[in-house]
Design a protein around this motif. Structure first.
Motif, short mmCIF file in Angstrom:
data_model
loop_
_atom_site.label_atom_id
_atom_site.label_comp_id
_atom_site.label_asym_id
_atom_site.label_seq_id
_atom_site.Cartn_x
_atom_site.Cartn_y
_atom_site.Cartn_z
N SER A 142 0.85 -1.18 0.00
CA SER A 142 0.00 0.00 0.00
C SER A 142 0.89 1.24 0.00
O SER A 142 2.10 1.16 0.19
CB SER A 142 -0.91 0.00 1.23
OG SER A 142 -0.14 0.10 2.42
N LEU A 143 0.29 2.39 -0.24
CA LEU A 143 1.06 3.62 -0.24
C LEU A 143 1.70 3.88 1.12
O LEU A 143 2.81 4.41 1.21
CB LEU A 143 0.16 4.80 -0.63
CG LEU A 143 -0.33 4.81 -2.08
CD1 LEU A 143 -1.20 6.03 -2.34
CD2 LEU A 143 0.84 4.77 -3.05
N GLU A 144 0.99 3.52 2.19
CA GLU A 144 1.57 3.70 3.53
C GLU A 144 2.80 2.82 3.70
O GLU A 144 3.81 3.24 4.29
CB GLU A 144 0.51 3.39 4.61
CG GLU A 144 -0.62 4.40 4.71
CD GLU A 144 -1.63 4.24 3.60
OE1 GLU A 144 -1.56 3.21 2.88
OE2 GLU A 144 -2.47 5.15 3.43
N GLU A 145 2.73 1.58 3.19
CA GLU A 145 3.89 0.70 3.29
C GLU A 145 5.05 1.19 2.41
O GLU A 145 6.22 1.07 2.77
CB GLU A 145 3.48 -0.73 2.90
CG GLU A 145 2.55 -1.37 3.91
CD GLU A 145 1.99 -2.70 3.41
OE1 GLU A 145 1.63 -3.52 4.26
OE2 GLU A 145 1.93 -2.89 2.17
N GLU A 146 4.71 1.73 1.23
CA GLU A 146 5.75 2.32 0.38
C GLU A 146 6.45 3.46 1.12
O GLU A 146 7.68 3.58 1.08
CB GLU A 146 5.13 2.84 -0.92
CG GLU A 146 4.68 1.77 -1.88
CD GLU A 146 5.81 1.31 -2.80
OE1 GLU A 146 6.96 1.75 -2.58
OE2 GLU A 146 5.55 0.52 -3.71
N ALA A 147 5.66 4.30 1.80
CA ALA A 147 6.25 5.41 2.54
C ALA A 147 7.12 4.91 3.69
O ALA A 147 8.19 5.47 3.97
CB ALA A 147 5.14 6.33 3.08
N LEU B 217 8.05 3.80 -7.42
CA LEU B 217 7.52 2.88 -6.42
C LEU B 217 8.16 1.51 -6.58
O LEU B 217 8.58 1.13 -7.68
CB LEU B 217 6.00 2.77 -6.57
CG LEU B 217 5.19 4.05 -6.37
CD1 LEU B 217 3.71 3.75 -6.58
CD2 LEU B 217 5.41 4.63 -4.98
N LEU B 218 8.22 0.79 -5.49
CA LEU B 218 8.72 -0.57 -5.56
C LEU B 218 7.81 -1.44 -6.41
O LEU B 218 8.25 -2.33 -7.14
CB LEU B 218 8.84 -1.16 -4.15
CG LEU B 218 10.09 -0.75 -3.35
CD1 LEU B 218 9.97 -1.26 -1.93
CD2 LEU B 218 11.35 -1.31 -4.00
N GLU B 219 6.52 -1.19 -6.29
CA GLU B 219 5.53 -2.02 -6.98
C GLU B 219 4.49 -1.12 -7.63
O GLU B 219 4.07 -0.11 -7.06
CB GLU B 219 4.83 -2.95 -5.97
CG GLU B 219 5.79 -3.87 -5.24
CD GLU B 219 5.13 -4.52 -4.06
OE1 GLU B 219 5.83 -5.25 -3.35
OE2 GLU B 219 3.93 -4.32 -3.85
#
Length: 479
Positions: free
Chosen positions: A255-260, A280-282
């Motif tokens: 999710s975007l929160e996990e990306e952050a 982004l990673l994904e």
């Protein structure tokens, strides 16, 4: 059961009120609610008791207020109103008594041994009263006590721990996950259960999960499952058991929160530069980096000045209102003098117009600061000299001053200026007396306001004196 009793209680009295309102005839519809509630009650009372509800003074007052043919009816309504008020107070008192006193338990003697609550029951707080009696002497008091639950014996504790061990995986899972599909991490609570069973955790797969129970997505591939082994220890009192819980973690798109959360781990640094991630990673998307704003934004400063401009407008309006109030106060202050001078000059034989001119001339010859009432009289004088009719001059003079007493004076002048003689002088004399009374009352009010404003500085001065007196004493005590 208690709720049912309260509902029945309210339903009975609400039903009574609705029925009374419905049964009231057309002549009673205009009566207040307390009188309507009391009418059925008064009809149940015998005449002798109904008479005792009225004092002799109340009877005399009712006889003065009501017509002769309606004294009996008015008396009944008055008594009904008294009964209705009592009825409403008692109903409200009964309702509050039910709510407040439903859990009351009377004072009772207890045994000298109190059983502690069984295991699984929360700690019980109890306030006990005691009495110590020796002969005719007696001492009483209160003592708060806390009763901890009885800890289970070893065999029972082991059974409880075994049961909790089987339940623990369910408590560790996040919403939507299962033992063979952990996507949102695990919950590592020290006391996940409602009892005193404590749990400690140790992760055997630190590359997949942190010691806080969070997954590490950078070390996982999307769609691939990873085994997770966690050693847990459950304790209660002196008893404990250990075990290993196995889960299957499934890597899902971040999710975007996990990306952050993973940004800090993706920053690369060498001797000459720092490389920030921009993709982004994904999935598709980009990462934008900014320097934080610095300095003061001009638009905000301008907005502050817009607010200051609005405040300035409000202040100007208040200043105008204050100036108008001061003007009115000065007009009220000078009005008794003007009326007194006009009265004296007219009684001395002058006509009204000459007396007016004389008052204006005396004011101009003194060269004092401008007073609004006299300035308006000068304006009126110029209008008279320019040929404006006296009636119109006086009307405009009263409107410009905006003072009700002056408007009243101009009305008297308009009615009497043509007649002249004693009628005008008498009217001005009476007006002068009333004006001086108003001036004295205003002076008294202003004096009371001034004395009230002095209370705060007097209080501050008094506190200062006390501090000065007590300071040496406090310094001596502190040494």
């Amino acid at each position: 059961m208690f709720e049912i009793i309260v509902l029945i209680y309210l339903a009975v009295f609400l039903g009574y009120g609705v029925a009374v309102k419905k049964w009231a005839d057309s002549t009673q519809k205009e009566l207040d609610m307390t009188t309507l509630l009391g009418i059925p009650l008064i009809r149940l009372l015998p005449g002798l008791l109904r008479c005792k509800l009225l004092s002799e003074e109340e009877r005399l007052n009712l006889g003065k207020l009501a017509p002769v043919n309606e004294i009996e009816k008015s008396t009944d309504h008055y008594v009904a109103g008294k009964l209705g008020v009592v009825f409403l107070v008692l109903v409200a008192g009964g309702f509050i008594s039910l709510i407040v006193g439903h859990d009351y338990s009377p004072k009772e003697i207890i045994e000298d041994k109190i059983e502690k609550p069984s295991y699984g029951i929360e700690t019980e707080e109890m306030l006990l009263e005691y009495e110590i009696v020796v002969g005719e002497q007696e001492v009483t008091g209160q003592m708060p006590l806390s009763f901890q639950e009885v800890m289970p014996v070893k065999e029972e504790a082991q059974e409880i721990l075994q049961e909790r061990m089987t339940q623990l995986p369910t408590y560790m899972l996040q919403e939507g996950d299962s033992i063979d599909r952990v996507t949102r991490g695990l919950s590592f609570e020290a006391y996940p259960f409602e009892d005193q069973v404590a749990v400690s955790y140790q992760v055997f797969t630190p590359e997949i999960m942190t010691d806080k129970g969070a997954l590490i997505p950078l070390n996982m591939t999307i769609g691939e499952q990873y085994p997770i082994a966690i050693k847990v220890q459950l304790e209660i009192g002196d008893s404990s058991i250990e075990g290993v819980l196995n889960f299957e973690a499934l890597r899902q798109p971040m999710s975007l929160e996990e990306e952050a959360g993973a940004l800090a781990q993706r920053i690369q640094e060498d001797e000459s530069k720092v490389q920030l991630p921009v993709e982004l990673l994904e999935g598709e998307g980009q990462i934008l980096w900014f320097r934080p704003a610095s300095g003061i934004q001009g638009q905000k400063v301008f907005a502050v000045f817009v607010l200051l401009a609005v405040l300035a407008l409000i202040t100007r309006k208040r200043q105008l209102e204050t100036a108008l109030a001061i003007r009115q106060q000065q007009i009220r202050s000078d009005f008794p003098d003007v009326v007194g001078k006009l009265t004296m000059l007219i009684n001395g034989g002058m006509t009204f117009q000459r007396a007016w001119m004389k008052v204006v001339a005396d004011y101009q010859s003194r060269h004092v600061s401008k007073r609004p009432l006299y300035e308006e009289m000068i304006t009126a004088t110029h209008q008279i000299e320019n040929g404006m009719p006296m009636r119109e001059v006086l009307e405009r003079f009263g409107q410009r001053t905006g003072n009700k007493e002056i408007i009243r004076m101009t009305g008297i002048l308009i009615q009497n200026v043509r007649l002249g003689g004693s009628s005008l002088a008498d009217a001005l004399k009476q007006l002068s007396i009333e004006a001086w009374d108003v001036r004295i009352n205003n002076a008294r009010i202003q004096g009371e306001k001034a004395s009230t404003k002095l209370l705060l500085p007097m209080g501050i001065s008094f506190i200062t004196v006390i501090l000065i007196v007590l300071a040496p004493t406090m310094m001596t005590l502190s040494q």
